[in-house]
Motif scaffolding. Sequence first.
Motif, PDB file in Angstrom:
ATOM      1  N   ALA A 107       0.836  -1.207   0.000  1.00 27.60           N
ATOM      2  CA  ALA A 107       0.000   0.000   0.000  1.00 27.60           C
ATOM      3  C   ALA A 107       0.868   1.254   0.000  1.00 27.60           C
ATOM      4  N   LEU A 108       1.921   1.245   0.823  1.00 25.16           N
ATOM      5  CA  LEU A 108       2.812   2.405   0.889  1.00 25.16           C
ATOM      6  C   LEU A 108       3.550   2.602  -0.432  1.00 25.16           C
ATOM      7  N   TYR A 109       3.964   1.508  -1.039  1.00 20.79           N
ATOM      8  CA  TYR A 109       4.629   1.603  -2.343  1.00 20.79           C
ATOM      9  C   TYR A 109       3.720   2.273  -3.367  1.00 20.79           C
ATOM     10  N   SER A 110       2.445   1.897  -3.354  1.00 14.12           N
ATOM     11  CA  SER A 110       1.491   2.519  -4.276  1.00 14.12           C
ATOM     12  C   SER A 110       1.342   4.005  -3.991  1.00 14.12           C
ATOM     13  N   ILE A 111       1.320   4.387  -2.704  1.00 13.39           N
ATOM     14  CA  ILE A 111       1.182   5.796  -2.319  1.00 13.39           C
ATOM     15  C   ILE A 111       2.414   6.593  -2.748  1.00 13.39           C
ATOM     16  N   ILE A 112       3.598   6.013  -2.565  1.00 12.29           N
ATOM     17  CA  ILE A 112       4.841   6.696  -2.947  1.00 12.29           C
ATOM     18  C   ILE A 112       4.955   6.795  -4.467  1.00 12.29           C
ATOM     19  N   ARG A 113       4.593   5.737  -5.161  1.00  6.60           N
ATOM     20  CA  ARG A 113       4.725   5.700  -6.627  1.00  6.60           C
ATOM     21  C   ARG A 113       3.722   6.608  -7.320  1.00  6.60           C
ATOM     22  N   GLN A 114       2.553   6.793  -6.702  1.00  6.54           N
ATOM     23  CA  GLN A 114       1.505   7.624  -7.311  1.00  6.54           C
ATOM     24  C   GLN A 114       1.101   8.740  -6.341  1.00  6.54           C
ATOM     25  N   PRO A 115       1.963   9.718  -6.154  1.00  2.00           N
ATOM     26  CA  PRO A 115       1.686  10.749  -5.144  1.00  2.00           C
ATOM     27  C   PRO A 115       0.467  11.612  -5.462  1.00  2.00           C
ATOM     28  N   LEU A 116       0.158  11.822  -6.732  1.00  2.77           N
ATOM     29  CA  LEU A 116      -0.975  12.692  -7.077  1.00  2.77           C
ATOM     30  C   LEU A 116      -2.311  11.983  -6.853  1.00  2.77           C
ATOM     31  N   SER A 117      -2.431  10.750  -7.340  1.00  2.00           N
ATOM     32  CA  SER A 117      -3.718  10.045  -7.258  1.00  2.00           C
ATOM     33  C   SER A 117      -3.903   9.304  -5.933  1.00  2.00           C
ATOM     34  N   ARG A 118      -2.805   8.909  -5.250  1.00  2.00           N
ATOM     35  CA  ARG A 118      -2.932   8.137  -4.016  1.00  2.00           C
ATOM     36  C   ARG A 118      -2.601   8.971  -2.772  1.00  2.00           C
ATOM     37  N   PHE A 119      -1.574   9.799  -2.851  1.00  2.00           N
ATOM     38  CA  PHE A 119      -1.186  10.598  -1.692  1.00  2.00           C
ATOM     39  C   PHE A 119      -2.067  11.847  -1.564  1.00  2.00           C
ATOM     40  N   MET A 120      -2.282  12.543  -2.694  1.00  2.00           N
ATOM     41  CA  MET A 120      -3.113  13.762  -2.675  1.00  2.00           C
ATOM     42  C   MET A 120      -4.572  13.474  -2.991  1.00  2.00           C
ATOM     43  N   MET A 121      -4.880  12.243  -3.422  1.00  2.00           N
ATOM     44  CA  MET A 121      -6.244  11.806  -3.729  1.00  2.00           C
ATOM     45  C   MET A 121      -6.897  12.659  -4.827  1.00  2.00           C
ATOM     46  N   LEU A 122      -6.133  12.989  -5.854  1.00  2.00           N
ATOM     47  CA  LEU A 122      -6.670  13.748  -6.984  1.00  2.00           C
ATOM     48  C   LEU A 122      -7.252  12.779  -8.003  1.00  2.00           C
ATOM     49  N   LEU A 179      17.249  14.884   4.968  1.00  2.00           N
ATOM     50  CA  LEU A 179      18.654  14.761   5.383  1.00  2.00           C
ATOM     51  C   LEU A 179      19.608  14.924   4.206  1.00  2.00           C
ATOM     52  N   GLY A 180      19.229  15.808   3.291  1.00  2.00           N
ATOM     53  CA  GLY A 180      20.064  16.076   2.117  1.00  2.00           C
ATOM     54  C   GLY A 180      19.916  15.050   1.012  1.00  2.00           C
ATOM     55  N   LEU A 181      18.930  14.159   1.096  1.00  2.00           N
ATOM     56  CA  LEU A 181      18.723  13.119   0.090  1.00  2.00           C
ATOM     57  C   LEU A 181      17.403  13.342  -0.634  1.00  2.00           C
ATOM     58  N   ASP A 182      17.371  12.986  -1.913  1.00  2.00           N
ATOM     59  CA  ASP A 182      16.151  13.053  -2.715  1.00  2.00           C
ATOM     60  C   ASP A 182      15.464  11.688  -2.632  1.00  2.00           C
ATOM     61  N   LEU A 183      14.326  11.616  -1.958  1.00  2.00           N
ATOM     62  CA  LEU A 183      13.653  10.340  -1.716  1.00  2.00           C
ATOM     63  C   LEU A 183      12.913   9.794  -2.933  1.00  2.00           C
ATOM     64  N   THR A 184      12.895  10.558  -4.027  1.00  2.00           N
ATOM     65  CA  THR A 184      12.271  10.035  -5.253  1.00  2.00           C
ATOM     66  C   THR A 184      13.274   9.231  -6.079  1.00  2.00           C
ATOM     67  N   VAL A 185      14.543   9.349  -5.764  1.00  2.00           N
ATOM     68  CA  VAL A 185      15.601   8.686  -6.537  1.00  2.00           C
ATOM     69  C   VAL A 185      15.659   7.198  -6.195  1.00  2.00           C
ATOM     70  N   ALA A 260      12.422   6.562  -0.724  1.00  2.00           N
ATOM     71  CA  ALA A 260      11.423   6.768   0.327  1.00  2.00           C
ATOM     72  C   ALA A 260      10.985   5.441   0.932  1.00  2.00           C
ATOM     73  N   LEU A 261      10.838   4.408   0.089  1.00  2.00           N
ATOM     74  CA  LEU A 261      10.424   3.101   0.596  1.00  2.00           C
ATOM     75  C   LEU A 261      11.544   2.467   1.422  1.00  2.00           C
ATOM     76  N   GLY A 262      12.788   2.738   1.034  1.00  2.00           N
ATOM     77  CA  GLY A 262      13.911   2.251   1.823  1.00  2.00           C
ATOM     78  C   GLY A 262      13.948   2.875   3.207  1.00  2.00           C
ATOM     79  N   VAL A 263      13.596   4.161   3.302  1.00  2.00           N
ATOM     80  CA  VAL A 263      13.539   4.833   4.597  1.00  2.00           C
ATOM     81  C   VAL A 263      12.495   4.158   5.486  1.00  2.00           C
ATOM     82  N   TYR A 264      11.343   3.877   4.913  1.00  2.00           N
ATOM     83  CA  TYR A 264      10.298   3.176   5.670  1.00  2.00           C
ATOM     84  C   TYR A 264      10.802   1.827   6.155  1.00  2.00           C
ATOM     85  N   TRP A 265      11.483   1.074   5.294  1.00  2.00           N
ATOM     86  CA  TRP A 265      11.945  -0.270   5.648  1.00  2.00           C
ATOM     87  C   TRP A 265      12.989  -0.215   6.759  1.00  2.00           C
ATOM     88  N   ILE A 266      13.859   0.815   6.718  1.00  2.00           N
ATOM     89  CA  ILE A 266      14.882   0.973   7.761  1.00  2.00           C
ATOM     90  C   ILE A 266      14.222   1.251   9.108  1.00  2.00           C
TER      91      ILE A 266
END
Length: 369
Positions: A107-122, A179-185, A260-266
């Motif tokens: 579910a989190l992977y889907s939210i991270i991968r689709q921020p407009l339709s899943r995170f912002m609910m557009l 922390l100086g990292l781009d979580l979309t990369v 971003a998903l790696g941060v969650y897993w850590i």
Amino acid sequence: MSTIGYYICVPFAWVLRTFYELTGSYGWALVLFTLVVKLITLPFQMKSKKSMMRMNLFQPKVKEIQTKYANNPTRMNEEMQLLYTQEGVNPMSGCLWSLLPFPILLALYSIIRQPLSRFMMLSKDVVTEITTLATTLGYNAESVRVGYEEIGLAKFISDNFADFSGKFDGLLNVNYNFLGLDLTVMPGDVWKDFFTGGWPVIGVVLIPFISGALSFLQSKASMAGNVAAEGNDATARSSRMMMWMMPLMSLWIGFTLPAALGVYWIVNSLLYAIQEKVLTKYYKSHMEDELSEKEKQKRDDRLRRMEAAREQQRKIAAEEAKKKTLKEKRAEKQAAKATKKKNSTNESGRVGDRPYARGRSYDPEHYGE
């Protein structure tokens, strides 16, 4: 299925979005999201942990049954089911609840991968309108990896938010820097620049390795708390396989998916390690007390049964003695009656005076002078 997936994502997206609005940081929102999810799932994890630790307590009995009925699988299964029933343990419950993090991860992977339709609910129409406007401003969707178009679009919107602000309801300016990292990369896309890209690349590439190492420690902690009794080869093999499979999967997730998903897993692995340590100590202490109480109850039950058996023996002995007394009394009575019958001759019939004992012609004066 996509509709079902959407509604599954809704509560998780709401929690993540709430924390983002509070902190203004996507990374810290992920940390708080992980913490809340861990607290929500804690009762189920506790149930799983308790079940697994209780199973470990009677592994010697399991081994004994396996050895005793090695040539009779049907009887072995029956005895195992009887043992589980007596101990009040479901051998599958521990495994089922341990799989709970995976649907959350999807579910989190889907939210991270689709921020407009899943995170912002557009809606799809709004996303299409935003894409059209972004294209006129220089956004090139073809330069983004297939399947991750919304991440690229969200990052473009964040870099040019002034051109989008106020034009679409619900559109957020998501800051993916943490922390100086781009979580979309994706670490797999930048690992070749590890020595030249500086901290933004080094940090992103380290995420999968940290995630894998923590996952290995998590598996070790889980095995230490749930290790089966020596000799249970099937369980031991399964545990060893899981100990290596989970870190490898974490490494793969970290390299092929957004950071971003790696941060969650850590964060999830860290919290899990803490949870395992605390729950193992807690249940070990309580189960020792529970086992002592259980043994005490068994002793008390055994003593009660022994006392009941003694009381039953006393009752039987008393009844036997009573029967014996009655028999003796009856025998004495019969003997007395027989004696009375034997001695029931009248006075004229006693020895010395019984006429029939001397004959009919007997005359006491026959020899008189």
